[in-house]
Design an enzyme around this catalytic site. Structure first.
Site, PDB file in Angstrom:
ATOM      1  CB  CYS A  52      42.728 125.172 -13.660  1.00 26.10           C
ATOM      2  SG  CYS A  52      43.090 126.502 -12.503  1.00 26.10           S
ATOM      3  CB  CYS A  76      48.520 130.601 -15.717  1.00 22.42           C
ATOM      4  SG  CYS A  76      46.834 131.260 -15.601  1.00 22.42           S
TER       5      CYS A  76
HETATM    6  N1  DGL Z   1      43.730 129.202 -15.387  1.00 20.24           N
HETATM    7  C1  DGL Z   1      44.248 129.040 -14.085  1.00 20.24           C
HETATM    8  C2  DGL Z   1      45.604 128.344 -14.078  1.00 20.24           C
HETATM    9  O1  DGL Z   1      45.956 127.645 -14.991  1.00 20.24           O
HETATM   10  C3  DGL Z   1      44.303 130.167 -13.100  1.00 20.24           C
HETATM   11  C4  DGL Z   1      43.537 131.408 -13.197  1.00 20.24           C
HETATM   12  C5  DGL Z   1      43.068 131.937 -11.852  1.00 20.24           C
HETATM   13  O2  DGL Z   1      43.854 132.565 -11.133  1.00 20.24           O
HETATM   14  O3  DGL Z   1      41.913 131.709 -11.565  1.00 20.24           O
HETATM   15  O4  DGL Z   1      46.331 128.459 -13.123  1.00 20.24           O
END
Ligand code: DGL
Length: 253
Positions: A72, A175
C-alpha cells in the site's frame, strides 16, 4: 530461517502485489490482510493511517509473518518509517524510486491524496532525472470505488483524472488498487505507458529473503465482508477468504 510473508493493504489493492509476489516466489506461505472495514486510508491523517497500519501489522505478526510487505503506497509513505522502527522483522514497502519512469518525457503520478501530499515520487524522479516533467494526480474516491467493485464510478473518476494530462506519455500507478481497473485507465488515455511497481517490490522481497520462504498457501483475511465487491476484479476472486477482527488487538509491534 525460512520466511512467512505477511502482506498488508487497506483493502483488496494489495492483491496486485500479492500476485506479483506469487509469480516471484511461487508456493510460499502468504498471509494477506486487507483492512476493508476502514478502507479507504488515502484521505486520512498520517497519525490515523499509522495507528490503523500498526494494528494490521501486529495482526500479521500474530499470524506468524516473518517478513512484512506493505502493499500500500499510502501506508508506505505516511507510516512505514515509524512502524519499521517498532519491529525487528523486515518491513518492505512500495518503492519511490522507479527506474521504469526514467525514460519518460512527461510522467503522471496517480495516487491517493495522502500519497500525493508526500511528493515522494516527484522528488525521487527530480533527483535522478530532473529533465522528466511530472504531473501529480490525486484521485480522491477511486480506491473506494474499486473496493466496492463500482466500475461505473471508477470510470468517471478516471475520466476526470486524465483531463489536463496533455502530453503525458507514462503513468505510474502509485496506488495498489489502480491496476485492478487497468482497462479503464487504458481506455481513458490509450497512448500512455502504464507502470505498476508490484514486480519491483516482489524482487526486493526475493532479495531480502534470499528466496528462502516457508512452503505453504495463500491465506486471505479481511476485516469486513465488504471485500466481496472488490475481490471480483482480482486474481483471487475464487479463493476462500475469512473475516478477522484486528481493532481490539492493540499493542506495540
Ligand atoms: N491501496 C492503497 C495505496 O496503495 C490505498 C487505498 C486507500 O485509500 O485505502 O495507496
Amino acid at each position: 530461517m525460512r520466511s512467512v510473508i505477511g502482506v498488508l493493504d487497506s483493502g483488496v489493492g494489495g492483491l496486485t502485489v500479492l500476485a506479483a509476489l506469487e509469480r516471484a516466489l511461487p508456493g510460499a506461505a502468504y498471509v494477506y490482510l486487507g483492512d476493508t472495514a476502514r478502507n479507504p486510508y488515502g484521505s486520512e491523517s498520517a497519525a490515523r493511517i499509522t495507528a490503523m497500519a500498526r494494528e494490521g501489522l501486529h495482526y500479521l505478526l500474530g499470524e506468524g509473518a516473518t517478513v512484512l510487505v506493505i502493499a500500500c503506497n499510502t501506508i508506505t509513505f505516511t507510516a512505514l518509517d515509524v512502524l519499521a522502527r517498532e519491529t525487528d522483522v523486515p518491513c518492505i514497502g512500495m518503492p519511490s524510486e522507479i527506474p521504469a519512469l526514467e525514460t519518460a518525457r512527461h510522467v503522471a503520478i496517480a495516487a491517493t491524496p495522502a500519497t500525493i501530499a508526500t511528493h515522494v515520487h516527484r522528488e525521487a524522479l527530480a533527483r535522478r532525472c530532473p529533465h522528466v516533467r511530472v504531473t501529480e494526480t490525486a484521485v480522491e474516491g477511486l480506491a473506494a470505488a474499486i473496493e466496492r467493485g463500482d466500475r461505473a464510478r471508477a470510470a468517471a473518476l478516471i475520466a476526470a483524472a486524465v483531463q489536463g494530462w496533455g502530453d503525458v506519455d507514462t503513468v505510474l500507478w502509485a496506488c495498489t488498487h489502480y491496476p485492478l481497473v487497468a482497462d479503464l485507465w487504458q481506455a481513458a488515455a490509450p497512448h500512455c505507458r502504464w507502470i505498476d511497481p508490484a514486480a519491483q517490490v516482489a524482487q526486493e522481497v526475493v532479495r531480502r529473503t534470499d528466496g528462502a520462504t516457508e512452503p505453504g498457501s495463500v491465506r486471505l483475511c479481511f476485516t469486513d465482508e465488504r471485500a466481496a465487491g472488490g475481490l471480483r476484479a482480482t486474481a483471487y476472486a475464487e479463493n476462500l477468504w475469512e473475516v478477522v477482527a484486528i481493532s481490539e488487538k492493540r499493542g506495540v509491534l
